[in-house]
Design a protein around this motif. Structure first.
Motif, PDB file in Angstrom:
ATOM      1  N   ALA A 411       0.846  -1.196   0.000  1.00 46.72           N
ATOM      2  CA  ALA A 411       0.000   0.000   0.000  1.00 46.72           C
ATOM      3  C   ALA A 411       0.879   1.243   0.000  1.00 46.72           C
ATOM      4  N   GLU A 412       0.431   2.262  -0.703  1.00 44.69           N
ATOM      5  CA  GLU A 412       1.192   3.507  -0.792  1.00 44.69           C
ATOM      6  C   GLU A 412       0.803   4.510   0.286  1.00 44.69           C
ATOM      7  N   SER A 413      -0.326   4.288   0.940  1.00 48.20           N
ATOM      8  CA  SER A 413      -0.761   5.177   2.015  1.00 48.20           C
ATOM      9  C   SER A 413      -1.402   4.357   3.107  1.00 48.20           C
ATOM     10  N   LEU A 414      -1.512   4.946   4.282  1.00 46.14           N
ATOM     11  CA  LEU A 414      -2.125   4.231   5.399  1.00 46.14           C
ATOM     12  C   LEU A 414      -3.607   3.986   5.123  1.00 46.14           C
ATOM     13  N   LYS A 415      -4.263   4.950   4.473  1.00 44.89           N
ATOM     14  CA  LYS A 415      -5.678   4.773   4.139  1.00 44.89           C
ATOM     15  C   LYS A 415      -5.860   3.604   3.179  1.00 44.89           C
ATOM     16  N   GLU A 416      -4.976   3.524   2.192  1.00 53.83           N
ATOM     17  CA  GLU A 416      -5.050   2.401   1.256  1.00 53.83           C
ATOM     18  C   GLU A 416      -4.827   1.075   1.977  1.00 53.83           C
ATOM     19  N   ALA A 417      -3.922   1.073   2.940  1.00 51.58           N
ATOM     20  CA  ALA A 417      -3.633  -0.149   3.704  1.00 51.58           C
ATOM     21  C   ALA A 417      -4.850  -0.594   4.509  1.00 51.58           C
ATOM     22  N   VAL A 418      -5.510   0.344   5.178  1.00 55.54           N
ATOM     23  CA  VAL A 418      -6.682   0.000   5.988  1.00 55.54           C
ATOM     24  C   VAL A 418      -7.834  -0.459   5.093  1.00 55.54           C
ATOM     25  N   MET A 419      -8.008   0.198   3.957  1.00 58.78           N
ATOM     26  CA  MET A 419      -9.081  -0.203   3.032  1.00 58.78           C
ATOM     27  C   MET A 419      -8.854  -1.611   2.501  1.00 58.78           C
ATOM     28  N   LYS A 420      -7.600  -1.943   2.206  1.00 60.86           N
ATOM     29  CA  LYS A 420      -7.284  -3.289   1.737  1.00 60.86           C
ATOM     30  C   LYS A 420      -7.522  -4.317   2.846  1.00 60.86           C
ATOM     31  N   ALA A 421      -7.140  -3.952   4.075  1.00 59.93           N
ATOM     32  CA  ALA A 421      -7.353  -4.855   5.209  1.00 59.93           C
ATOM     33  C   ALA A 421      -8.847  -5.117   5.398  1.00 59.93           C
ATOM     34  N   LYS A 422      -9.630  -4.064   5.288  1.00 58.37           N
ATOM     35  CA  LYS A 422     -11.078  -4.199   5.417  1.00 58.37           C
ATOM     36  C   LYS A 422     -11.636  -5.102   4.317  1.00 58.37           C
TER      37      LYS A 422
END
Length: 465
Positions: A411-422
């Motif tokens: 992930a390139e951003s923390l938001k992208e990381a959390v969205m992928k985790a979700k």
């Protein structure tokens, strides 16, 4: 030129109106010391690589901001004491010229001069310092003692606040950086929880790091106490202190306090009489790694003769601190856990082992050049899916592929990381934000990183409603 350490037997007043102070690093610790010195009408020079931090004090008549190229000129300032913030290593070119002509101490040594006649309980270790500091502080407060607790603890009060509060008991979290520069600092009770690979971007090697940690006991006398993880006393760098030694262990029943894994009971073991204190099921703390914190707290409480019912009340009601396996939200059966304080691979391993089921892990950050083999192996065993985020995500990717683990994405951003985790989660899952590396790639510190994670979680879940 060596002016000699100014806080000798004659005390600070001998140098009143003679000493001048250079504070290097104006973060929460350094800033507090500058404020204290200016309140006492002292002459203060201040440096921080972030010039904005010096601007806060420029209106004060006794404050003089210093930029990097002016440091060498400080050798012309007589009776100069340098107080160095923890983040500045001895190898830093800012500090190098100062070491040759004036006294250099850590902020904790400066604070010690003012509170040395009080009861000091100092806690250090690679992991668990903050939780143990708060546990001991809360136990003493519950026991109706006058208590200050803080220090390197964040969020929390910097150690200089102990000077202002003038409490009888001072419970201080201290780091290896601070201990590396002590002169006379001596806690009545020193606690060393554990030592694992960390901060090798500051210390030259693991042995230097280990030796800095055990300096917490260096100045103790026969009337003081050393509370230490028993497995550390067998290390070749350990020097037996003059103080009274109490050991704790998560596996050795011969220690003075131990955890019995089969029944999940905590025991105190003095005079070869083992007594059960409580069972792990009675705790609200999340994570097996808290066993060491609890054992150390039990021993300190025993030394200070705290009533057992007081100790038990605190232990049973104490919850995880912010950014330390902190439950952020539970939504549709999915739990979001913020563990931003996890700043090294050893802590990352302990965090993963805190949960019985496999987790969806978000990890990565500022590289520290620490061994990663055990961490990536534990990831492969305890994570059902991993999102790599941070400066070292490519390195972690290579390490995971090398052991055949492919259940991850970048992930390139923390938001992208959390969205992928979700996206990868389902009811009953835990999304664990446990970076295992420093925060300085994208954030000021682990607090900012953890708050950003929580903000992103709220935003994502709110957008769904």
């Amino acid at each position: 030129m060596d002016y000699g350490f100014p806080f000798g037997n004659n005390g600070f007043s001998k140098f009143k109106n003679k000493m001048k102070y250079l504070v290097l690093g104006l973060g929460r610790q350094g800033k507090g010391i500058v404020e204290f010195l200016l309140e006492n009408n002292e002459i203060v020079y201040g440096y921080d690589k972030d010039i904005e931090k010096t601007k806060e004090f420029v209106k004060h008549k006794n404050f003089y901001p210093v930029v990097e190229e002016e440091i060498i000129k400080m050798k012309n300032v007589k009776n100069l004491l340098v107080i160095v913030s923890a983040g500045i290593s001895n190898e830093n070119p800012i500090l190098q010229p100062l070491l040759n002509f004036c006294e250099v101490i850590s902020d904790i040594e400066f604070v010690y001069h003012y509170i040395k006649d009080k009861t000091i309980i100092a806690i250090t270790g690679t992991n668990g310092k903050s939780t143990t500091t708060c546990l001991i502080g809360e136990v003493l407060l519950k026991d109706k003692k006058e208590v200050f607790y803080g220090g390197n603890l964040a969020p929390g009060k910097p150690a200089i606040e102990a000077v202002r509060e003038k409490k009888e008991f001072n419970v201080l979290e201290v780091s290896s950086f601070q201990l590396a520069r002590i002169k006379n600092f001596k806690p009545h009770i020193g606690v060393l929880l554990n030592i694992a690979y960390d901060h090798l971007n500051w210390h030259k090697n693991f042995e230097e790091y280990f030796k800095a940690k055990i300096r917490i006991f260096e100045n103790q006398t026969e009337k003081d106490y050393c509370v230490i993880n028993k497995n550390l006393i067998h290390h070749h760098c350990f020097k037996t202190p003059r103080s009274i030694i109490y050991t704790f262990s998560t596996y050795d029943k011969n220690a003075n306090a131990y955890y019995e894994e089969l029944r999940k009971d905590f025991y105190i073991n003095l005079s070869n009489i083992a007594k059960k204190i409580l069972n792990a099921k009675e705790l609200q703390l999340i994570g097996k790694h808290h066993q060491e914190n609890i054992l150390a707290t039990i021993l300190v409480s025993k030394i200070l003769e705290v009533k057992e019912e007081v100790l038990l009340t605190v232990l049973k009601n104490f919850k995880n601190l912010p950014h330390r396996l902190e439950l952020v939200m539970e939504k549709e059966g999915i739990r979001y856990i913020n563990n931003s304080m996890c700043t090294n691979p050893t802590a990352g391993i302990k965090s993963l082992l805190a949960f019985e089921n496999k987790v969806i892990l978000i990890t990565g950050g500022k590289e520290k050049n620490l061994p990663l083999e055990d961490y990536v192996r534990t990831i492969s065993e305890k994570a059902k899916y991993v999102i790599l985020f941070g400066e070292n995500k490519e390195k972690l990717k290579e390490k995971l592929l090398a052991i055949g683990y492919k259940n991850f994405s970048l992930a390139e951003s923390l938001k992208e990381a959390v969205m992928k985790a979700k996206e990868m989660s389902q009811k009953g899952d835990i999304i664990l934000f446990s970076p295992a590396f420093a925060s300085f790639d994208y954030f000021q510190d682990f607090i900012e990183r953890g708050e950003k994670f929580k903000q992103v979680v709220y935003e994502i879940e709110k957008s769904k409603n």
